[in-house]
Write a protein that holds these residues in place. Structure first.
Motif, short mmCIF file in Angstrom:
data_model
loop_
_atom_site.label_atom_id
_atom_site.label_comp_id
_atom_site.label_asym_id
_atom_site.label_seq_id
_atom_site.Cartn_x
_atom_site.Cartn_y
_atom_site.Cartn_z
N ILE B 83 0.85 -1.20 0.00
CA ILE B 83 0.00 0.00 0.00
C ILE B 83 0.88 1.24 0.00
O ILE B 83 0.62 2.23 -0.69
CB ILE B 83 -0.94 0.01 1.23
N PHE B 84 1.95 1.19 0.76
CA PHE B 84 2.86 2.33 0.87
C PHE B 84 3.41 2.70 -0.50
O PHE B 84 3.39 3.88 -0.88
CB PHE B 84 3.99 1.92 1.83
N ASN B 86 2.14 1.94 -3.33
CA ASN B 86 1.03 2.42 -4.13
C ASN B 86 0.73 3.88 -3.89
O ASN B 86 0.42 4.63 -4.81
CB ASN B 86 -0.23 1.61 -3.80
N ARG B 87 0.83 4.28 -2.63
CA ARG B 87 0.57 5.69 -2.31
C ARG B 87 1.65 6.57 -2.91
O ARG B 87 1.42 7.73 -3.26
CB ARG B 87 0.55 5.90 -0.78
N ARG B 89 3.12 6.05 -5.73
CA ARG B 89 2.87 6.10 -7.17
C ARG B 89 4.14 6.45 -7.94
O ARG B 89 4.26 7.53 -8.50
CB ARG B 89 1.77 7.12 -7.49
N THR B 213 11.55 8.03 1.27
CA THR B 213 10.68 7.17 2.07
C THR B 213 11.45 6.69 3.29
O THR B 213 12.67 6.52 3.25
CB THR B 213 10.23 5.92 1.28
N LEU B 242 7.45 10.48 2.39
CA LEU B 242 6.49 9.47 2.84
C LEU B 242 7.08 8.69 3.98
O LEU B 242 8.22 8.23 3.91
CB LEU B 242 6.18 8.50 1.71
N TYR B 310 -2.20 12.00 6.66
CA TYR B 310 -1.85 10.67 7.15
C TYR B 310 -3.00 9.73 6.90
O TYR B 310 -4.16 10.14 6.82
CB TYR B 310 -1.45 10.67 8.63
N GLU B 311 -2.64 8.48 6.76
CA GLU B 311 -3.63 7.44 6.49
C GLU B 311 -3.37 6.28 7.45
O GLU B 311 -2.26 5.76 7.49
CB GLU B 311 -3.47 6.98 5.04
N ILE B 320 0.59 5.90 7.36
CA ILE B 320 1.43 6.49 6.32
C ILE B 320 1.25 7.99 6.39
O ILE B 320 0.15 8.50 6.22
CB ILE B 320 1.01 6.00 4.92
N SER B 322 2.33 11.63 4.76
CA SER B 322 2.85 12.10 3.48
C SER B 322 2.91 13.61 3.46
O SER B 322 2.02 14.27 3.97
CB SER B 322 1.95 11.58 2.36
#
Lengths: 253, 348
Positions: B83-84, B86-87, B89, B213, B242, B310-311, B320, B322
């Motif tokens: 997922i990280f 993916n975020r 991208r 990251t 991130l 944040y997510e 996460i 960002s």
């Protein structure tokens, strides 16, 4: 007499060396490493280390921790046995440790090979182990009982030397049986029982025919090995020492 | 005087908040003091002690790091890392620096990431016309047909590169060994392994990376704010920060379950599997000492990032964060505004 006195002074470490002054008056050296366990952690650790010890007996730390968490009330009776014996109570009072700092390995190497010291050095060299490889006890609350456990762990190599058993699977199982019968520790008894299931055919044949029988006889008739103050017996010929513990030790399988 | 830091991209003396020295070339030097106290798990230690203890922890756990991650999280950490990325991208030419990325999980995913198209079975492909121009001229008929079918995989066309930076050599060693079996030779050329301290990346020039990251590493650093400031410095304007890190579970019932699992099961697992109780107690304690989601978001904003969001993942077990380093003109105009005022419509 003078020779033994002198060797006693050389071999037995000074009391001040044993007493950990950094920790202050009366505080045990086990106190700073102690990890208190909840019931849940205790049971999980028992299961986990038991399984790990069975699946990989070469990992010493899982066997050690399994021994600690399953010891329970047995340590108290071992301590009582030690108190009932003059040498055993001397061990409990002086609390000697066996590691490369407290034992003069060079001096031991200079001893004749038929003495306890000489045999011990040979054992260490042959199996490529050092006396430092024993982990500290961390899961036993009472420092006195923690010491008893630690003494047992450190003297294990000397038990090997006294019984003349090598450190392969068969030798370990034999020593575990003897320890288990004498001390009553669950780890030793289960080690003997379940360890034997992992023996290879040739070893298993020996085990079934002679070794198990011998181990059981020694276990029941010998005087407790834990009571031997090894540090006082380095120069003693090993044959005499074995004779005094149990005559059967001089006729291994 | 400005109460906030002003980054105008040139090498001028910059005024930075906090306890770090600065030189006129604009680089920041941080030091671990033996007088100042910080936390190591629930223990109070000096900063130098924390740095040493963390180093020892990771040297001990390095060889079984990935196995223990799988055991402790039940494999969920893989999903979090997917997922990280993916975020993030990643684009075709993104240059990433993965800090505290020792064993390479993030870096490998970054290099292997494929842009997935929306899940619709329409015959019309929603890509720009330029994307369909092949980048390589076909050398023979077979290749021409192959390209006409549109079978060239995106991986061959991307030119991403990643620098994996970690303070601990053993972790980097494990990462290098893994990379040999996981990455293709082309990808191996585009990955670099660097030993360095996240708080002081002085040999990396300003504005040199597109993305930064840090996954499950920042809570082990002595000065978290310093790490974020360094991240700000080495990112180019428009670059993205991130951070994937363990965070706080807000639901009390779930928090209780999580606490029980953390303190009852994880150290026992560490003892049984690798004979190490202490490192795993440190792990679960350090998670609780890390700032909450909102506090960490504020920290990131303090360093100069904007659009900080944040997510939560798995109810807050991980999160996460960002942030974006804005372009100079926008940054300048925004720095004159206090953080809370008027930015909430952008930061969400």
């Amino acid at each position: 007499m003078n020779a033994t006195e002198k060797s006693e002074q050389e071999a037995a470490p000074e009391f001040s060396e044993l007493y950990d002054e950094e920790n202050g008056e009366g505080q045990s050296e086990f106190a700073k490493d102690y990890i208190p366990l909840t019931m849940f952690q205790h049971s999980l650790l028992t299961l986990g280390t038991g399984l790990a010890a069975f699946l990989d007996p070469t990992r010493a730390e899982s066997i050690a921790v399994f021994g600690e968490v399953t010891a329970g009330p047995v340590l108290r009776s071992i301590r009582q046995k030690m108190l009932n014996d003059p040498e055993g109570s001397a061990i409990l009072i002086e609390k000697p440790r066996i590691n490369s700092k407290t034992i003069n390995l060079e001096w031991l190497a200079s001893l004749p090979p038929d003495t306890l010291g000489g045999q011990y050095i040979q054992f260490l060299r042959k199996n490529n182990v050092t006396p430092d490889s024993r982990l500290p006890v961390r899961f036993i609350a009472d420092p006195e009982l923690a010491y008893v456990m630690q003494r047992y762990r450190e003297a294990h190599d000397l038990f090997h030397t006294i019984t003349g058993m090598p450190t392969n699977m068969l030798g370990e199982v034999v020593v575990k049986w003897i320890e288990g019968i004498q001390l009553g520790l669950p780890m030793c008894l289960t080690g003997g029982l379940f360890g034997a299931t992992r023996l290879r055919p040739k070893q298993r044949a020996k085990y079934v025919s002679t070794h198990l029988n011998w181990a059981l006889q020694v276990g029941f008739t010998a005087s407790p090995l834990i009571n031997i103050y090894f540090e006082r017996h380095w120069e003693e010929p090993i044959v005499d020492l074995r004779q005094s513990i149990c005559p059967l030790l001089n006729s291994p399988p | 005087m400005f109460s906030r830091s002003v980054n105008i991209g040139l090498r001028l003396p910059t005024k930075k908040l906090g306890n770090c020295k600065f030189s006129t070339s604009g680089t920041i030097q941080s030091s671990y003091s033996s007088d100042k106290e910080t936390h190591f798990g629930f223990e109070t230690v000096s900063e130098t002690q924390k740095a040493e203890k963390v180093k020892k922890v990771f040297e001990t756990v390095a060889s079984k790091y990935d196995l223990m991650n799988d055991m402790m999280s039940g494999g969920v950490h893989r999903v979090w890392k997917d997922i990280f990325i993916n975020r993030l991208r990643p684009g075709r030419k993104t240059k990433l620096i993965d800090v505290a990325g020792g064993t390479g999980d993030i870096a490998f995913r970054f290099l292997q990431h494929k842009e997935t198209l929306p899940n619709c079975s329409s015959p019309i492909r929603f890509t720009s016309p330029l994307d369909s121009i092949p980048s390589k001229r076909p050398e023979n008929e077979v290749e021409a047909q192959y390209q006409a079918l549109g079978n060239s995989s995106p991986e061959e066309e991307n030119n991403r590169s990643v620098v994996v930076c970690d303070i601990n050599d053993k972790m980097l060693e494990v990462g290098r060994t893994r990379s040999l079996s996981i990455l293709t030779p082309d990808q191996l050329r585009r990955i670099d392994w660097k030993q360095g301290d996240a708080e002081n990346l002085s040999d990396i020039p300003d504005n040199s990376f597109d993305a930064y990251t840090i996954a499950f590493g920042i809570r082990n650093c002595v000065h978290v704010d310093q790490v974020v400031r360094e991240a700000y410095r080495i990112l180019r304007p428009g670059g993205r920060f991130l951070c994937l890190e363990f965070s706080h579970v807000s639901n009390p019932a779930l928090q209780w379950i999580y606490d029980q699992y953390s303190f009852q099961v994880i150290p026992v697992m560490g003892q049984v599997m690798v004979g190490d109780w202490d490192s795993y107690i440190y792990l679960v304690q350090s998670i609780r000492k890390f700032p909450k989601q909102e506090d960490f978001k504020y920290m990131i904003q303090q360093a100069g990032f904007r659009f900080v969001t944040y997510e939560n993942l798995t109810f807050g077990v991980a999160a996460i964060h960002s942030g974006v380093k804005l372009y100079i003109g926008i940054q300048w105009s925004l720095t004159n505004w206090p953080i809370g005022f008027n930015l909430s419509r952008f930061t969400g």
